[in-house]
Design a protein around this motif. Sequence first.
Motif, PDB file in Angstrom:
ATOM      1  N   GLN A 111       0.850  -1.185   0.000  1.00 10.97           N
ATOM      2  CA  GLN A 111       0.000   0.000   0.000  1.00 10.97           C
ATOM      3  C   GLN A 111       0.892   1.244   0.000  1.00 10.97           C
ATOM      4  O   GLN A 111       1.782   1.374   0.831  1.00 10.97           O
ATOM      5  CB  GLN A 111      -0.915   0.025   1.218  1.00 10.97           C
ATOM      6  CG  GLN A 111      -1.917   1.161   1.174  1.00 10.97           C
ATOM      7  CD  GLN A 111      -2.988   1.025   2.240  1.00 10.97           C
ATOM      8  OE1 GLN A 111      -2.662   0.887   3.414  1.00 10.97           O
ATOM      9  NE2 GLN A 111      -4.235   1.050   1.830  1.00 10.97           N
TER      10      GLN A 111
ATOM     11  N   GLU B 234      -3.060  -0.349  -9.768  1.00  4.83           N
ATOM     12  CA  GLU B 234      -3.973  -1.486  -9.909  1.00  4.83           C
ATOM     13  C   GLU B 234      -3.326  -2.603 -10.726  1.00  4.83           C
ATOM     14  O   GLU B 234      -3.422  -3.780 -10.368  1.00  4.83           O
ATOM     15  CB  GLU B 234      -5.264  -1.017 -10.571  1.00  4.83           C
ATOM     16  CG  GLU B 234      -6.356  -2.072 -10.574  1.00  4.83           C
ATOM     17  CD  GLU B 234      -7.659  -1.533 -11.138  1.00  4.83           C
ATOM     18  OE1 GLU B 234      -8.333  -2.316 -11.836  1.00  4.83           O
ATOM     19  OE2 GLU B 234      -7.991  -0.365 -10.889  1.00  4.83           O
TER      20      GLU B 234
ATOM     21  N   SER C 161      -2.068  -0.632  -3.774  1.00  2.00           N
ATOM     22  CA  SER C 161      -3.207   0.221  -3.415  1.00  2.00           C
ATOM     23  C   SER C 161      -2.674   1.549  -2.886  1.00  2.00           C
ATOM     24  O   SER C 161      -1.486   1.702  -2.631  1.00  2.00           O
ATOM     25  CB  SER C 161      -4.081  -0.459  -2.364  1.00  2.00           C
ATOM     26  OG  SER C 161      -3.349  -0.679  -1.174  1.00  2.00           O
TER      27      SER C 161
ATOM     28  N   THR D  60      -7.824   2.819  -1.629  1.00  2.00           N
ATOM     29  CA  THR D  60      -8.269   2.109  -2.829  1.00  2.00           C
ATOM     30  C   THR D  60      -8.170   0.592  -2.673  1.00  2.00           C
ATOM     31  O   THR D  60      -8.562  -0.144  -3.572  1.00  2.00           O
ATOM     32  CB  THR D  60      -7.455   2.526  -4.073  1.00  2.00           C
ATOM     33  OG1 THR D  60      -6.086   2.143  -3.891  1.00  2.00           O
ATOM     34  CG2 THR D  60      -7.572   4.006  -4.334  1.00  2.00           C
ATOM     35  N   LYS D  61      -7.691   0.135  -1.523  1.00  2.00           N
ATOM     36  CA  LYS D  61      -7.454  -1.300  -1.312  1.00  2.00           C
ATOM     37  C   LYS D  61      -8.745  -2.115  -1.405  1.00  2.00           C
ATOM     38  O   LYS D  61      -8.822  -3.064  -2.158  1.00  2.00           O
ATOM     39  CB  LYS D  61      -6.795  -1.513   0.040  1.00  2.00           C
ATOM     40  CG  LYS D  61      -6.300  -2.920   0.274  1.00  2.00           C
ATOM     41  CD  LYS D  61      -5.531  -2.999   1.566  1.00  2.00           C
ATOM     42  CE  LYS D  61      -4.813  -4.312   1.686  1.00  2.00           C
ATOM     43  NZ  LYS D  61      -3.979  -4.337   2.880  1.00  2.00           N
TER      44      LYS D  61
END
Length: 180
Positions: A56, A80, A85, A95-96
Motif C-alpha cells: 500500500q 492497480e 493500493s 483504494t485497497k
Amino acid sequence: MLIGYARPSAEDSDCQNQLLLLKNAGCTELYIEEHASPKKRVQLLKMLEEAESGTQIVVSKLYTFADSTRHLVELLDKLETKGLSLLSIHENIVTKNDMEYPFTKILHSLADFQSDAISEKTKAGLSVAKDKGAVSGRPRKADENVKKAIEMYNSKKYSLVEIKEKTGISKSTLYRYLEN
C-alpha cells in the motif's frame, strides 16, 4: 507493507509534516522527492518500479502523489496493474478494498467529465467567437504576396529560398496554394 511517498510543497518545503504523518501511519519505507516540480519525479518512478504486489502506497494528500486528475487516474491504473493500493491520509481515501466505493472508477468518470466540460466550453467559446466574425486558425498571407510568390515559382527563375526572402511565403505555404 506500507510505503510512504512525500514531495515538497509550498506548505511543507522540507517534507517534515508529511514524514511525520507517514511514520505515524506505519510506513516502513519512504520515498522522498528532492523538489516539488511535476517533472523528473525520480522517487515516484523508483517507488512504482520497486513496490511489490500487495503493498500500500501512503501519501499525505492526493496532490503529493499526482499533479492533475488525469495524472492521478494514470497512476491509480498503474497501481492497480501492479496489485498495489493507495492510502491518502488527508482525504481519507483507500483504494485497497473499494468495492463499496470504487474510487478509481469514480475518478475515471470525473476525469472524463472534466475533459468533456473543458471541450464543450471551448467549442461554445469558438462558436460565439465565430458568430462575432472572428476567424480561427493562422492568419492568411496577403493575396498580393501569394500571387507574387506563385508568379516567381512559375517563372522558374527563382529558388524557393529567394521566393521566401522576397515574399515571406514559406515553401509549405507556397505548395499549399499551388495545390488549389
